[in-house]
Design an enzyme around this catalytic site. Structure first.
Site, PDB file in Angstrom:
ATOM      1  N   ARG A   1       0.851  -1.195   0.000  1.00  0.00           N
ATOM      2  CA  ARG A   1       0.000   0.000   0.000  1.00  0.00           C
ATOM      3  C   ARG A   1       0.888   1.247   0.000  1.00  0.00           C
ATOM      4  O   ARG A   1       2.088   1.168   0.185  1.00  0.00           O
ATOM      5  CB  ARG A   1      -0.956  -0.008   1.199  1.00  0.00           C
ATOM      6  CG  ARG A   1      -0.233  -0.365   2.477  1.00  0.00           C
ATOM      7  CD  ARG A   1      -0.680   0.367   3.677  1.00  0.00           C
ATOM      8  NE  ARG A   1      -0.591   1.791   3.538  1.00  0.00           N
ATOM      9  CZ  ARG A   1       0.534   2.483   3.653  1.00  0.00           C
ATOM     10  NH1 ARG A   1       1.706   1.880   3.881  1.00  0.00           N
ATOM     11  NH2 ARG A   1       0.553   3.791   3.533  1.00  0.00           N
TER      12      ARG A   1
ATOM     13  N   GLN B   1      -2.621   2.887   9.821  1.00  0.00           N
ATOM     14  CA  GLN B   1      -1.302   2.955   9.160  1.00  0.00           C
ATOM     15  C   GLN B   1      -0.298   3.781   9.967  1.00  0.00           C
ATOM     16  O   GLN B   1       0.898   3.506   9.942  1.00  0.00           O
ATOM     17  CB  GLN B   1      -1.431   3.571   7.749  1.00  0.00           C
ATOM     18  CG  GLN B   1      -2.104   2.672   6.741  1.00  0.00           C
ATOM     19  CD  GLN B   1      -3.607   2.926   6.659  1.00  0.00           C
ATOM     20  OE1 GLN B   1      -4.232   3.341   7.634  1.00  0.00           O
ATOM     21  NE2 GLN B   1      -4.199   2.642   5.515  1.00  0.00           N
TER      22      GLN B   1
ATOM     23  N   ASP C   1      -2.072  10.839  -2.591  1.00  0.00           N
ATOM     24  CA  ASP C   1      -2.395   9.725  -3.504  1.00  0.00           C
ATOM     25  C   ASP C   1      -2.695  10.214  -4.905  1.00  0.00           C
ATOM     26  O   ASP C   1      -2.545   9.478  -5.873  1.00  0.00           O
ATOM     27  CB  ASP C   1      -3.578   8.923  -2.956  1.00  0.00           C
ATOM     28  CG  ASP C   1      -3.132   8.102  -1.757  1.00  0.00           C
ATOM     29  OD1 ASP C   1      -3.074   8.670  -0.650  1.00  0.00           O
ATOM     30  OD2 ASP C   1      -2.787   6.921  -1.951  1.00  0.00           O
TER      31      ASP C   1
ATOM     32  N   LYS D   1      -4.984   9.998   2.643  1.00  0.00           N
ATOM     33  CA  LYS D   1      -5.736   9.145   3.578  1.00  0.00           C
ATOM     34  C   LYS D   1      -6.849   9.916   4.288  1.00  0.00           C
ATOM     35  O   LYS D   1      -6.668  11.060   4.693  1.00  0.00           O
ATOM     36  CB  LYS D   1      -4.728   8.564   4.588  1.00  0.00           C
ATOM     37  CG  LYS D   1      -5.287   7.657   5.640  1.00  0.00           C
ATOM     38  CD  LYS D   1      -6.175   6.556   5.113  1.00  0.00           C
ATOM     39  CE  LYS D   1      -5.531   5.723   4.023  1.00  0.00           C
ATOM     40  NZ  LYS D   1      -6.533   4.889   3.286  1.00  0.00           N
TER      41      LYS D   1
HETATM   42  O1  MRU Z   1      -4.776   3.286   1.897  1.00  0.00           O
HETATM   43  P1  MRU Z   1      -3.303   3.494   1.895  1.00  0.00           P
HETATM   44  O2  MRU Z   1      -2.630   2.991   3.115  1.00  0.00           O
HETATM   45  O3  MRU Z   1      -2.662   2.999   0.617  1.00  0.00           O
HETATM   46  O4  MRU Z   1      -3.153   5.089   1.876  1.00  0.00           O
HETATM   47  C1  MRU Z   1      -1.856   5.633   1.832  1.00  0.00           C
HETATM   48  C2  MRU Z   1      -1.802   7.096   1.933  1.00  0.00           C
HETATM   49  O5  MRU Z   1      -2.803   7.767   2.012  1.00  0.00           O
HETATM   50  C3  MRU Z   1      -0.438   7.721   1.839  1.00  0.00           C
HETATM   51  O6  MRU Z   1      -0.368   8.890   2.593  1.00  0.00           O
HETATM   52  C4  MRU Z   1      -0.125   8.055   0.373  1.00  0.00           C
HETATM   53  O7  MRU Z   1      -0.344   6.944  -0.444  1.00  0.00           O
HETATM   54  C5  MRU Z   1       1.261   8.543   0.173  1.00  0.00           C
HETATM   55  S1  MRU Z   1       2.475   7.274   0.329  1.00  0.00           S
HETATM   56  C6  MRU Z   1       3.969   7.998  -0.040  1.00  0.00           C
END
Ligand code: MRU
Length: 356
Positions: A54, A204, A245, A256
């Site tokens: 992830r 996370q 993202d 997130k």
């Molecule tokens: O659902 P996830 O754990 O994949 O979400 C991850 C995030 O929101 C991170 O902050 C984002 O992907 C940046 S990772 C460098």
């Protein structure tokens, strides 16, 4: 098994003979560090969907290796058939999660290489695909380090920076984006402390960020998400660093779920709020945050995940969006591998990446 130094951890790699992708199963951290060897379409898809791998850059890197692994196993077929299969598998992997642009962008990059080299003998075509996936991985490492260097110019020694979710080495490759500055600070003797928000519902921040930072020896304090306001009010936070993202062309940034709330609080308390991300996370084809598709996840993650018993009655309805969009007006700067873009972002991001 403990990871000695998470910054150097190989969280994603291609098996030497190219037959599988090897990842750390992030769903089991921090209690177990288990490596998975994956080579089937369904298990590669599932690894992304279930968040075994992830973080926006990490799923882009993983998908590039995954499509190579699948292509390597295609039965003998001509170029057209090879390409048709390749495109179908790319679409399948891409359908695993919608919000992070890195997934579709890296699969598009792999598709372009397949198309450009389709007339080559199979062995050379596969070599070109493998080289592209390795380049995607290498480029991410370089971008993360550059982002961390720029980020350290906006803070002072002794500062505490609040971070959200996980945008560290596990979410990228080495350093990370929003957590990269802490590692670089540690390496260079710059005193930078972290406050990590636990990041409900999948934790996370608690399970991954506080784990990575603690293993690296960074001074970090874990808080529940609803404690962000009090630590800001008490003057314990000098800046916020978050990942992304998908950044729209106007600077609106999806990250997130809960990130936009942190940005609103930071604005209220006059604390600078920075989004850190590589150019691979900027979607110049997406005009504003309103066009970003937000992933909806299983309500069970709210009521049951990590609890011994359900924490709400079975008939209670839940709504579980996995991301939100921070309005660009709340962002003090977007820190990329080329520098720090400031508002107005449509112009500054375009000027920073004129080739896109
Ligand atoms: O659902 P996830 O754990 O994949 O979400 C991850 C995030 O929101 C991170 O902050 C984002 O992907 C940046 S990772 C460098």
């Amino acid at each position: 098994m403990e990871l000695e130094n998470i910054v150097g951890a190989e969280n994603i790699r291609l098996k030497d003979d190219g037959s599988a992708v090897i990842i750390i199963d992030q769903t089991l951290l921090p209690n177990e560090c288990v490596f998975l060897t994956l080579d089937k379409p369904e298990e590669l898809y599932d690894a992304i969907k279930q968040l075994r791998v992830r973080g926006a850059p990490a799923i882009g890197i993983f998908a590039a290796y995954a499509i190579y692994v699948l292509a390597e196993k295609y039965p003998e077929c001509d170029g057209d058939e090879f390409f048709a299969r390749f495109k179908t598998d790319c679409e399948y992997l891409n359908s695993s999660r919608p919000t992070a642009v890195n997934l579709s962008a890296m699969l598009r990059r792999m598709c372009a290489v397949a198309e450009d080299n389709i007339a080559l003998p199979r062995r050379e075509l596969l070599a070109a695909l493998r080289a592209e996936a390795e380049a995607i991985h290498r480029e991410d490492m370089d971008m993360c380090r550059a982002i961390a260097q720029y980020a350290l110019t906006v803070v002072n020694p002794g500062d505490t920076v609040l971070t959200y979710c996980n945008a560290g080495p596990l979410a990228t490759s080495r350093y990370g984006t929003a957590q990269g500055p802490y590692y670089l600070a540690k390496e260079t003797g710059f005193d930078l402390k972290a406050i990590c928000c636990e990041t409900r519902p999948l934790l996370q921040g608690a399970r991954l960020t506080s784990y990575e930072l603690t293993l690296a020896g960074v001074d970090c304090t874990l808080i529940c998400d609803n404690m962000a306001s009090i630590v800001m009010k008490q003057g314990k936070v000098q800046a916020c660093f978050v990942g992304c993202d998908r950044v729209a062309a106007n600077g609106d940034a999806a990250n997130k779920i809960g990130t936009s709330g942190v940005a609103i609080l930071a604005k209220h308390y006059g604390i600078p709020f920075y989004v850190l991300g590589p150019s691979t996370t900027i979607d110049f084809n997406c005009p504003t945050g309103d066009q970003i598709e937000i992933e909806l996840r299983d309500p069970e993650e709210i009521k049951e995940k990590f609890y011994e018993k359900s924490m709400a009655l079975p008939q209670v309805k839940c709504y579980n969006p996995a991301f939100d969009v921070t309005d660009s007006s709340l962002i003090s700067g977007i820190i990329t591998e080329r520098g720090i873009a400031r508002a107005p972002y449509r112009e500054s991001l375009k000027a920073m990446f004129p080739e896109v």
